[in-house]
Design an enzyme around this catalytic site. Structure first.
Site, PDB file in Angstrom:
ATOM      1  N   LYS A 230       7.031  -0.140  -9.941  1.00 41.15           N
ATOM      2  CA  LYS A 230       5.609  -0.447  -9.932  1.00 41.15           C
ATOM      3  C   LYS A 230       5.319  -1.311 -11.154  1.00 41.15           C
ATOM      4  O   LYS A 230       5.546  -0.888 -12.293  1.00 41.15           O
ATOM      5  CB  LYS A 230       4.781   0.836  -9.975  1.00 41.15           C
ATOM      6  CG  LYS A 230       3.290   0.551 -10.036  1.00 41.15           C
ATOM      7  CD  LYS A 230       2.469   1.818  -9.930  1.00 41.15           C
ATOM      8  CE  LYS A 230       0.983   1.502 -10.019  1.00 41.15           C
ATOM      9  NZ  LYS A 230       0.166   2.707  -9.892  1.00 41.15           N
ATOM     10  N   LYS A 283       6.018  -2.259  -5.640  1.00 42.47           N
ATOM     11  CA  LYS A 283       4.592  -2.525  -5.641  1.00 42.47           C
ATOM     12  C   LYS A 283       4.230  -3.459  -6.795  1.00 42.47           C
ATOM     13  O   LYS A 283       4.668  -3.179  -7.917  1.00 42.47           O
ATOM     14  CB  LYS A 283       3.855  -1.193  -5.791  1.00 42.47           C
ATOM     15  CG  LYS A 283       2.361  -1.293  -5.939  1.00 42.47           C
ATOM     16  CD  LYS A 283       1.798   0.059  -6.277  1.00 42.47           C
ATOM     17  CE  LYS A 283       0.309  -0.093  -6.461  1.00 42.47           C
ATOM     18  NZ  LYS A 283      -0.330   1.095  -6.902  1.00 42.47           N
TER      19      LYS A 283
END
Ligand code: PBG
Length: 359
Positions: A230, A283
């Site tokens: 992330k 992400k």
């Protein structure tokens, strides 16, 4: 939702007008002397029948996870920062899940908007078993036992400092203190009936700690989808607007990854896999296709990718401005993420994409 232009009527498009239906390799209607080519890749593109036969990547509604915002109020509130998305009431979210499920969406992930009065520096509300998320999980599982319910595990919606972890007076985000709270939060979600918990906080060691705690409480069937790679991304802006969860000071760069790094994602993957993650995630998705591809090659675990709020808003606004065709962009952006190697995609377009895939 605005009706997208079907053909090339967009004001700023640079595409050429759609070509008339001509046979393969046309344009040279009576070639004097054909080029001597053993390879003519266009033969495999000549008709939709052959194109569909050689198509390498497929995508369908069962690959999609629908992120949903929920709040404790009784109204379904439009989200200014994310046109077309809503902060659902506990009743409204059930209607929306029913609609999405009819279209073939079988998985959702929940994000709470918490009132300021319930936020504090240690995010105590995050693990309240009577809190908004545990209550919503129960009502969703009661109405739709077959729908997979995923929950986000992180402190930011509940933390008065707006960070995913507890903030020390000196500004440090405390790792081990935070992990202890995340464990309680994950347990509260599992107890309420969540199928999968998804830690999005990027603290070190949280996958192993959550797995151990779930197992100790006999939640051996509750899975963990780890936000493995992330990134500290500007693409999350609209989401933080939706939840009013932006950091009050500083940024998230001491825990979320540097956008410049890809090898480091493999290190995070190795840790999450060894700590017991069932699914790993990258992400954002679109700007990080190379990371999706690398992790896909490095693991046998299923790979998820999150097409985040900023990616959503870029498509929505470009289409609303008449610059690009929304429906075609939705499908192409999702197909690209699949082609890079994602098994599943979290996307705010899930119901619309499912509708488009059925046609
Ligand atoms: C917070 C969280 C964020 C998103 C999912 N979980 C925001 C952040 O890390 O600041 C972003 C999702 C999106 O932008 O769509 N733990």
């Amino acid at each position: 939702m605005s009706t997208p232009p079907e053909t090339n009527t967009l004001p700023h498009s640079t595409e050429s007008p759609s070509s008339p239906a001509l046979p393969a390799n046309s344009g040279d209607s009576k070639p004097q002397s054909p080029l001597s080519l053993t390879q003519r890749p266009r033969r495999n593109r000549a008709t939709e029948a052959v194109r569909s036969l050689i198509r390498e990547t497929s995508i369908n509604p069962s690959n999609l996870i629908y992120p949903l915002f929920v709040h404790a109020g009784s109204d379904d509130q439009p989200i200014d920062a994310m046109p077309g998305c809503k902060r659902w009431s506990p009743a409204g979210i059930l209607t929306e899940i029913a609609r999405a499920h009819t279209l073939g969406i079988n998985a959702i992930i929940l994000f709470p908007a918490i009132e300021d009065a319930l936020k504090n520096p240690t995010a105590d509300e995050a693990w309240n078993p009577e809190g908004l998320i545990p209550n919503i999980i129960q009502s969703i599982k009661y109405e739709f036992p077959q729908v997979l319910v995923i929950t986000d595990v992180a402190l930011d919606p509940y933390n008065s400092d707006g960070h995913d972890g507890v903030v020390d007076p000196d500004g440090t985000i405390l790792n081990d203190t935070t992990v202890a709270i995340l464990v309680k939060q994950a347990l509260a979600h599992a107890q309420a009936g969540a199928d999968i918990v998804a830690p999005s906080d990027m603290m070190d060691g949280r996958i192993g700690a959550i797995r151990a705690a779930l197992d100790a409480e006999n939640f051996t069937s509750t899975a963990i989808m780890s936000y493995t790679a992330k990134y500290a991304s500007a693409y999350y802006g609209p989401f933080r607007g939706a939840l009013d969860s932006a950091p009050k000071s500083g940024d998230k760069k001491t825990y979320q990854m540097d956008p410049a790094n890809a090898r480091e994602a493999i290190r995070e993957l190795q840790l999450d896999a060894s700590e017991g993650a069932d699914i790993i995630m990258v992400k954002p998705a679109g700007p990080y296709l190379d990371v999706i591809h690398r992790l896909r090659q490095q693991t046998t675990l299923p790979v998820a990718a999150y097409q985040v709020s900023g990616e959503y808003v870029m498509i929505k606004t470009a289409a609303a401005g008449g610059y690009l065709n929304e429906d075609k962009l939705i499908l192409e952006s999702l197909l690209g993420i699949r082609r890079a190697g994602a098994d599943m995609i979290l996307t705010y377009f899930a119901p619309r994409a499912a509708e488009l895939m059925q046609n």
